[in-house]
Scaffold this active site. Sequence first.
Site, short mmCIF file in Angstrom:
data_model
loop_
_atom_site.label_atom_id
_atom_site.label_comp_id
_atom_site.label_asym_id
_atom_site.label_seq_id
_atom_site.Cartn_x
_atom_site.Cartn_y
_atom_site.Cartn_z
N GLU A 1 -15.90 50.04 89.80
CA GLU A 1 -15.98 51.20 88.90
C GLU A 1 -15.37 52.40 89.60
OE1 GLU A 1 -19.99 51.70 87.43
OE2 GLU A 1 -20.07 49.65 86.71
N HIS B 1 -20.13 52.84 82.05
CA HIS B 1 -21.45 52.89 82.69
C HIS B 1 -22.31 54.04 82.13
CE1 HIS B 1 -23.72 51.65 86.57
NE2 HIS B 1 -24.57 52.13 85.68
N1 LIG Z 1 -25.93 50.54 82.58
C1 LIG Z 1 -26.89 51.40 82.80
O1 LIG Z 1 -26.75 52.59 82.50
C2 LIG Z 1 -28.20 50.93 83.37
C3 LIG Z 1 -29.37 51.66 83.11
C4 LIG Z 1 -30.60 51.18 83.58
C5 LIG Z 1 -30.63 50.00 84.32
N2 LIG Z 1 -29.48 49.33 84.59
C6 LIG Z 1 -29.50 48.07 85.39
O2 LIG Z 1 -30.55 47.25 84.86
C7 LIG Z 1 -31.26 46.68 85.95
C8 LIG Z 1 -32.68 46.40 85.50
O3 LIG Z 1 -33.41 47.60 85.39
P1 LIG Z 1 -35.01 47.61 85.23
O4 LIG Z 1 -35.45 49.01 85.28
O5 LIG Z 1 -35.41 46.75 84.10
O6 LIG Z 1 -35.44 46.88 86.60
P2 LIG Z 1 -36.80 46.12 86.85
O7 LIG Z 1 -36.89 45.96 88.33
O8 LIG Z 1 -37.93 46.75 86.12
O9 LIG Z 1 -36.54 44.68 86.18
C9 LIG Z 1 -35.64 43.75 86.67
C10 LIG Z 1 -36.25 42.37 86.39
O10 LIG Z 1 -35.27 41.37 86.71
C11 LIG Z 1 -35.97 40.25 87.23
N3 LIG Z 1 -35.01 39.41 87.93
C12 LIG Z 1 -34.38 39.62 89.11
N4 LIG Z 1 -33.51 38.61 89.36
C13 LIG Z 1 -33.60 37.76 88.32
C14 LIG Z 1 -32.94 36.55 87.99
N5 LIG Z 1 -32.01 36.01 88.78
N6 LIG Z 1 -33.27 35.95 86.83
C15 LIG Z 1 -34.19 36.48 86.00
N7 LIG Z 1 -34.86 37.62 86.26
C16 LIG Z 1 -34.55 38.26 87.40
C17 LIG Z 1 -37.07 40.86 88.09
O11 LIG Z 1 -38.14 39.94 88.27
C18 LIG Z 1 -37.49 42.07 87.25
O12 LIG Z 1 -38.59 41.78 86.41
C19 LIG Z 1 -31.17 47.72 87.06
O13 LIG Z 1 -31.30 47.12 88.33
C20 LIG Z 1 -29.79 48.31 86.87
O14 LIG Z 1 -28.86 47.58 87.66
C21 LIG Z 1 -28.28 49.76 84.13
#
Ligand SMILES: NC(=O)c1ccc[n+]([C@@H]2O[C@H](COP(=O)([O-])OP(=O)(O)OC[C@H]3O[C@@H](n4cnc5c(N)ncnc54)[C@H](O)[C@@H]3O)[C@@H](O)[C@H]2O)c1
Length: 310
Positions: free
Chosen positions: A264, A283
Amino acid sequence: MSRRIVITEFMDEAAVQTLRAEFAVVYAPDLVDRPADLAEALRDADALIVRNRTQVNESLLTGASRLVAVGRLGVGLDNIDQAYCASRNIAVVPAIGANAAAVAEYVVGLAMVLLRGFLFSSAEVAAGTWPRARLASGREVAGKVLGLVGYGSVGQRVGQLARAVGVRVLAYDPMLPTAHPAWRDATRCDEVDDLFRAADVVSLHVPYSAQNAGLVDERRLGLMKPGAVLVNTARGGIVDEAALARALRSGALAGAAVDVFAHEPLPAGSALAGVPNLFLTPHVAGVTYESNERVSALIAQRIAEILRPA
Ligand SMILES: NC(=O)c1ccc[n+]([C@@H]2O[C@H](COP(=O)([O-])OP(=O)(O)OC[C@H]3O[C@@H](n4cnc5c(N)ncnc54)[C@H](O)[C@@H]3O)[C@@H](O)[C@H]2O)c1
């Protein structure tokens, strides 16, 4: 001497003003692009606030001997070396949950228009070709299956919104305990491949990690139903971009929305350029006017609590 906070990327002005009332604040949304100035600003900083572009690692923090906290205006922590911060007793503070609603609207909204098929019809309509016959058999989301890979705070919020419009929610998250109340709202999937086979819409909500790199590869894309669509708001690197481009060009996949990329900004001429039925955003799935206010207020409050004398 008042404690000092350095903010390297954009933050809601009202939250910055709240911090200024109590602390000395250096706020420059372009500081991330001025490494020498950033290193200088960090020399006497007590806290650092970043989004996802600032790479917070040993080389950045070596000279920041007073630093006690890093606030993250968002939730993904892949730009922060958490082990190094822990070794220096630097607290890492993400804005958990504060942008989940924005991501949920992005995913459900895009799922609707991708299944309906008319997201890409504007140019044809404007050119007078009237593609009504082709677009008369778009599909509704109600009754369809949404497969959530990762069922944490964002995945759960996406599931809630999808259920409200009649979508059936499947989720794969082996780390989320079976007794967690969120499983009342989704069918638990024990094998990620089964989710890819069953879903009309697959949406990714896992953090980036070595384990999750390439999770959505050519083989898994090949498991998806004819007509299914993919939404990636999680992180680039989780989806093989070249394989995604091939699946869309061949028609094996009906559509995709991608907000995050392996590199990015996405470089011009990438594998994703000119691919049909592909909607790209820079993003911003989690970034709205409202979520910026929520995320900034939360991080300002948490950093202030850490810096205030006990
Ligand atoms: N594009 C954006 O603007 C944006 C915004 C918010 C979050 N995000 C991304 O979304 C991700 C998730 O955010 P969140 O707040 O829900 O995080 P979170 O930690 O609350 O949830 C992530 C979940 O993924 C699970 N997990 C990890 N590896 C896994 C796998 N291989 N298979 C299945 N489940 C798995 C974990 O157990 C956890 O419950 C963030 O890490 C970030 O990278 C992107």
